[in-house]
Scaffold this active site. Structure first.
Site, PDB file in Angstrom:
ATOM      1  N   ARG A 104     -12.940 -10.189  -6.641  1.00 57.14           N
ATOM      2  CA  ARG A 104     -13.057 -10.991  -7.865  1.00 57.14           C
ATOM      3  C   ARG A 104     -11.897 -10.667  -8.797  1.00 57.14           C
ATOM      4  NH1 ARG A 104     -17.522 -11.017 -12.584  1.00 57.14           N
ATOM      5  NH2 ARG A 104     -17.175  -8.800 -12.438  1.00 57.14           N
ATOM      6  N   THR A 108      -9.354 -14.038 -13.995  1.00 58.88           N
ATOM      7  CA  THR A 108      -9.887 -15.409 -13.847  1.00 58.88           C
ATOM      8  C   THR A 108     -11.335 -15.407 -13.357  1.00 58.88           C
ATOM      9  OG1 THR A 108      -9.191 -15.537 -11.552  1.00 58.88           O
ATOM     10  CG2 THR A 108      -7.584 -16.246 -13.212  1.00 58.88           C
ATOM     11  N   ASP A 200     -21.234  -2.002 -13.836  1.00 57.37           N
ATOM     12  CA  ASP A 200     -20.634  -2.403 -12.550  1.00 57.37           C
ATOM     13  C   ASP A 200     -21.412  -1.744 -11.417  1.00 57.37           C
ATOM     14  OD1 ASP A 200     -17.507  -3.282 -11.432  1.00 57.37           O
ATOM     15  OD2 ASP A 200     -18.889  -2.167 -10.145  1.00 57.37           O
ATOM     16  N   ASP A 203     -19.314   0.425  -8.934  1.00 58.84           N
ATOM     17  CA  ASP A 203     -18.886   1.700  -9.540  1.00 58.84           C
ATOM     18  C   ASP A 203     -20.049   2.665  -9.667  1.00 58.84           C
ATOM     19  OD1 ASP A 203     -16.244   1.015  -9.763  1.00 58.84           O
ATOM     20  OD2 ASP A 203     -16.351   0.454 -11.879  1.00 58.84           O
TER      21      ASP A 203
HETATM   22  N1  URA Z   1     -20.804  -7.366 -11.261  1.00 56.94           N
HETATM   23  C1  URA Z   1     -21.368  -6.186 -11.638  1.00 56.94           C
HETATM   24  O1  URA Z   1     -21.323  -5.208 -10.904  1.00 56.94           O
HETATM   25  N2  URA Z   1     -21.982  -6.125 -12.839  1.00 56.94           N
HETATM   26  C2  URA Z   1     -22.063  -7.176 -13.682  1.00 56.94           C
HETATM   27  O2  URA Z   1     -22.642  -7.053 -14.764  1.00 56.94           O
HETATM   28  C3  URA Z   1     -21.467  -8.396 -13.274  1.00 56.94           C
HETATM   29  C4  URA Z   1     -20.853  -8.463 -12.057  1.00 56.94           C
END
Ligand code: URA
Length: 209
Positions: A104, A108, A200, A203
């Site tokens: 991703r 963008t 995330d 992460d």
């Molecule tokens: N991806 C993630 O890991 N967390 C989010 O809040 C949005 C996309």
């Protein structure tokens, strides 16, 4: 319209709270995601067809149920989707696992496919696409298009948490795909994070930040 199923089992909701908490460390986060995935697998497989078989118990012959025919394929979207696979395999150990890698773009938010490896018979399987965070819906949408292009006809989408924006994208693009969620949150922020969300997912699963 796709059906949206928020899996509101108390155990799922309870564990999701600890998954969301900022002070939950990597080890605990991973264990909780594993447990919630297993509980979600239980709910998602609720409609698997059964058939009768005749068996011999220690005391008598009996006609009992087994899952009939339907073969399952788990399709985690890399990398965060991987964190939900083991929990699901605990309940569906015979499932095959395909992988879709989507990057991703942080500016963008557009997803680009960089890896795909699938079971050869995806057209005969019930596929469960696994994307813990359904944010803009871009990755899940692309992954589902990729699977359909390769012959898949029976697809479910499973996410820990979704934003309404992502759900709407899947509903519009894939009205045939049922969506299973641990929670439907409020919205996306300007960086594409789900609010309140959990940060995330990749992460937090892998301790990268
Ligand atoms: N991806 C993630 O890991 N967390 C989010 O809040 C949005 C996309």
């Amino acid at each position: 319209m796709s059906n949206v199923h928020v899996l509101d089992h108390p155990l799922i909701q309870h564990k999701l709270t600890y998954i969301r908490k900022n002070d939950t460390g990597t080890k605990e986060f991973r264990a909780l995601v594993d447990e919630v995935s297993m509980l979600m697998a239980f709910e998602i497989t609720r409609d698997l067809p059964l058939e009768d078989i005749t068996i011999q118990t220690p005391v008598t012959e009996a006609v009992t149920k087994v899952i009939s025919g339907k073969k399952i394929g788990l399709i985690p979207i890399l990398r965060a989707g991987l964190g939900m696979v083991d929990g699901m395999l605990k309940l569906i150990p015979a499932a095959k696992v395909g992988h879709v890698g989507l990057y991703r773009d942080p500016e963008t938010l557009t997803p680009t496919e960089y890896y795909i490896k699938l079971p050869s018979d995806i057209d005969e399987r019930e596929l469960i696409v696994i994307d813990p965070m359904l944010a803009t819906g871009g990755s899940a949408n692309d992954a589902i298009h990729s699977l359909k292009k390769r012959g898949a006809t029976n697809i479910k989408l499973m996410c820990l948490i979704a934003a309404p924006e992502g759900v709407e994208v899947i509903q519009q693009e894939h009205p045939d795909v049922d969506i299973y969620l641990g929670a439907l949150d409020e919205k996306l922020n300007e960086k594409g994070y789900i609010i309140p969300g959990l940060g995330d997912a990749g992460d937090r699963l892998y301790g990268t930040k």
